[in-house]
Design a protein around this motif. Structure first.
Motif, PDB file in Angstrom:
ATOM      1  N   LYS A  99       2.093   8.201   3.317  1.00  8.66           N
ATOM      2  CA  LYS A  99       2.707   9.502   3.078  1.00  8.66           C
ATOM      3  C   LYS A  99       3.833   9.702   4.081  1.00  8.66           C
ATOM      4  O   LYS A  99       3.622   9.670   5.281  1.00  8.66           O
ATOM      5  N   SER A 100       5.040   9.894   3.551  1.00  9.06           N
ATOM      6  CA  SER A 100       6.216  10.116   4.381  1.00  9.06           C
ATOM      7  C   SER A 100       6.933  11.355   3.886  1.00  9.06           C
ATOM      8  O   SER A 100       7.332  11.413   2.720  1.00  9.06           O
ATOM      9  N   HIS A 101       7.042  12.364   4.750  1.00  4.15           N
ATOM     10  CA  HIS A 101       7.692  13.631   4.397  1.00  4.15           C
ATOM     11  C   HIS A 101       7.038  14.266   3.171  1.00  4.15           C
ATOM     12  O   HIS A 101       7.717  14.788   2.290  1.00  4.15           O
ATOM     13  N   GLY A 102       5.711  14.166   3.090  1.00  2.32           N
ATOM     14  CA  GLY A 102       4.959  14.807   2.020  1.00  2.32           C
ATOM     15  C   GLY A 102       4.905  14.053   0.708  1.00  2.32           C
ATOM     16  O   GLY A 102       4.348  14.552  -0.272  1.00  2.32           O
ATOM     17  N   VAL A 103       5.466  12.833   0.673  1.00  5.51           N
ATOM     18  CA  VAL A 103       5.504  12.056  -0.561  1.00  5.51           C
ATOM     19  C   VAL A 103       4.888  10.674  -0.304  1.00  5.51           C
ATOM     20  O   VAL A 103       5.177  10.044   0.717  1.00  5.51           O
ATOM     21  N   TRP A 104       4.058  10.209  -1.215  1.00  3.24           N
ATOM     22  CA  TRP A 104       3.489   8.872  -1.095  1.00  3.24           C
ATOM     23  C   TRP A 104       4.540   7.849  -1.511  1.00  3.24           C
ATOM     24  O   TRP A 104       5.148   7.965  -2.578  1.00  3.24           O
ATOM     25  N   ILE A 105       4.779   6.844  -0.657  1.00  2.66           N
ATOM     26  CA  ILE A 105       5.736   5.784  -0.960  1.00  2.66           C
ATOM     27  C   ILE A 105       5.053   4.432  -0.813  1.00  2.66           C
ATOM     28  O   ILE A 105       4.148   4.265   0.007  1.00  2.66           O
ATOM     29  N   ALA A 106       5.472   3.477  -1.622  1.00  4.00           N
ATOM     30  CA  ALA A 106       4.942   2.117  -1.550  1.00  4.00           C
ATOM     31  C   ALA A 106       5.711   1.333  -0.499  1.00  4.00           C
ATOM     32  O   ALA A 106       6.947   1.367  -0.470  1.00  4.00           O
ATOM     33  N   VAL A 107       4.975   0.665   0.376  1.00  2.00           N
ATOM     34  CA  VAL A 107       5.585  -0.169   1.417  1.00  2.00           C
ATOM     35  C   VAL A 107       4.791  -1.462   1.536  1.00  2.00           C
ATOM     36  O   VAL A 107       3.640  -1.546   1.105  1.00  2.00           O
ATOM     37  N   SER A 108       5.399  -2.458   2.131  1.00  2.00           N
ATOM     38  CA  SER A 108       4.682  -3.711   2.365  1.00  2.00           C
ATOM     39  C   SER A 108       3.580  -3.475   3.395  1.00  2.00           C
ATOM     40  O   SER A 108       3.636  -2.516   4.180  1.00  2.00           O
ATOM     41  N   LEU A 109       2.610  -4.362   3.418  1.00  2.00           N
ATOM     42  CA  LEU A 109       1.527  -4.225   4.394  1.00  2.00           C
ATOM     43  C   LEU A 109       2.047  -4.381   5.818  1.00  2.00           C
ATOM     44  O   LEU A 109       1.548  -3.733   6.737  1.00  2.00           O
ATOM     45  N   ASP A 110       3.075  -5.209   6.015  1.00  2.00           N
ATOM     46  CA  ASP A 110       3.678  -5.343   7.350  1.00  2.00           C
ATOM     47  C   ASP A 110       4.288  -4.020   7.798  1.00  2.00           C
ATOM     48  O   ASP A 110       4.071  -3.582   8.920  1.00  2.00           O
ATOM     49  N   VAL A 111       5.060  -3.394   6.932  1.00  2.00           N
ATOM     50  CA  VAL A 111       5.688  -2.112   7.273  1.00  2.00           C
ATOM     51  C   VAL A 111       4.618  -1.049   7.508  1.00  2.00           C
ATOM     52  O   VAL A 111       4.701  -0.260   8.448  1.00  2.00           O
ATOM     53  N   ALA A 112       3.591  -1.039   6.674  1.00  2.00           N
ATOM     54  CA  ALA A 112       2.511  -0.064   6.837  1.00  2.00           C
ATOM     55  C   ALA A 112       1.841  -0.209   8.194  1.00  2.00           C
ATOM     56  O   ALA A 112       1.577   0.785   8.876  1.00  2.00           O
ATOM     57  N   ALA A 151      -2.054   7.713   7.274  1.00  2.00           N
ATOM     58  CA  ALA A 151      -3.086   7.341   6.307  1.00  2.00           C
ATOM     59  C   ALA A 151      -2.480   6.353   5.314  1.00  2.00           C
ATOM     60  O   ALA A 151      -1.319   6.481   4.928  1.00  2.00           O
ATOM     61  N   HIS A 152      -3.251   5.368   4.944  1.00  2.00           N
ATOM     62  CA  HIS A 152      -2.820   4.367   3.971  1.00  2.00           C
ATOM     63  C   HIS A 152      -3.724   4.487   2.752  1.00  2.00           C
ATOM     64  O   HIS A 152      -4.937   4.651   2.893  1.00  2.00           O
ATOM     65  N   ARG A 153      -3.132   4.372   1.550  1.00  2.00           N
ATOM     66  CA  ARG A 153      -3.965   4.409   0.351  1.00  2.00           C
ATOM     67  C   ARG A 153      -3.601   3.265  -0.578  1.00  2.00           C
ATOM     68  O   ARG A 153      -2.488   2.730  -0.559  1.00  2.00           O
ATOM     69  N   CYS A 154      -4.561   2.918  -1.399  1.00  2.00           N
ATOM     70  CA  CYS A 154      -4.400   1.862  -2.388  1.00  2.00           C
ATOM     71  C   CYS A 154      -3.431   2.344  -3.468  1.00  2.00           C
ATOM     72  O   CYS A 154      -3.588   3.447  -3.993  1.00  2.00           O
ATOM     73  N   PRO A 155      -2.452   1.519  -3.832  1.00  2.00           N
ATOM     74  CA  PRO A 155      -1.499   1.938  -4.852  1.00  2.00           C
ATOM     75  C   PRO A 155      -2.098   1.975  -6.259  1.00  2.00           C
ATOM     76  O   PRO A 155      -1.522   2.581  -7.162  1.00  2.00           O
ATOM     77  N   THR A 156      -3.248   1.383  -6.451  1.00  2.00           N
ATOM     78  CA  THR A 156      -3.865   1.346  -7.769  1.00  2.00           C
ATOM     79  C   THR A 156      -4.883   2.457  -7.980  1.00  2.00           C
ATOM     80  O   THR A 156      -4.820   3.187  -8.958  1.00  2.00           O
ATOM     81  N   CYS A 157      -5.828   2.611  -7.046  1.00  2.00           N
ATOM     82  CA  CYS A 157      -6.919   3.585  -7.250  1.00  2.00           C
ATOM     83  C   CYS A 157      -6.784   4.822  -6.356  1.00  2.00           C
ATOM     84  O   CYS A 157      -7.515   5.788  -6.527  1.00  2.00           O
ATOM     85  N   HIS A 158      -5.868   4.771  -5.376  1.00  2.00           N
ATOM     86  CA  HIS A 158      -5.584   5.873  -4.439  1.00  2.00           C
ATOM     87  C   HIS A 158      -6.692   6.131  -3.424  1.00  2.00           C
ATOM     88  O   HIS A 158      -6.713   7.166  -2.780  1.00  2.00           O
ATOM     89  N   GLY A 159      -7.603   5.174  -3.247  1.00  2.00           N
ATOM     90  CA  GLY A 159      -8.607   5.278  -2.199  1.00  2.00           C
ATOM     91  C   GLY A 159      -8.005   4.899  -0.853  1.00  2.00           C
ATOM     92  O   GLY A 159      -7.007   4.176  -0.775  1.00  2.00           O
ATOM     93  N   CYS A 165       0.876  -1.165   0.000  1.00  2.00           N
ATOM     94  CA  CYS A 165       0.000   0.000   0.000  1.00  2.00           C
ATOM     95  C   CYS A 165       0.916   1.218   0.000  1.00  2.00           C
ATOM     96  O   CYS A 165       2.136   1.077  -0.009  1.00  2.00           O
ATOM     97  N   GLU A 166       0.344   2.389  -0.025  1.00  2.00           N
ATOM     98  CA  GLU A 166       1.134   3.606  -0.003  1.00  2.00           C
ATOM     99  C   GLU A 166       0.875   4.360   1.288  1.00  2.00           C
ATOM    100  O   GLU A 166      -0.248   4.370   1.795  1.00  2.00           O
TER     101      GLU A 166
END
Length: 86
Positions: free
Chosen positions: A12-25, A33-41, A9-10
């Motif tokens: 927001k870290s330091h103002g930028v959305w980054i992809a991380v594993s669900l464990d890290v998230a 806040a967590h968002r979907c990497p595909t649709c951004h919901g 999922c993505e």
């Protein structure tokens, strides 16, 4: 939209959305806040523990039919979430 893995999922870290594993998230960015990497919901990270360890999945807080990462509701046509996190 690019294809994304269902185990990321993505956040927001330091103002930028980054992809991380669900464990890290869930562990490192649990309050972010967590968002979907595909649709951004917005998504929530759910987990359960069994003999093989912890299994994490993400679920959209507000489902929509345009996300292929939600096979139960996907209409077959990709689209951005109606309320994307920006």
């Amino acid at each position: 939209m690019l294809a994304a893995a269902a185990d990321t999922c993505e956040v927001k870290s330091h103002g930028v959305w980054i992809a991380v594993s669900l464990d890290v998230a869930a562990i490192v960015y649990g309050r972010a806040a967590h968002r979907c990497p595909t649709c951004h919901g917005q998504v929530v990270i759910l987990g359960r523990t069994d003999a093989s360890g912890t299994i994490r999945v993400m679920r959209h807080q507000q489902p929509h039919r345009g996300c292929p990462l939600s096979p139960d509701t996907f209409s077959g046509r990709r689209s951005e979430h109606p309320q994307p996190l920006i």
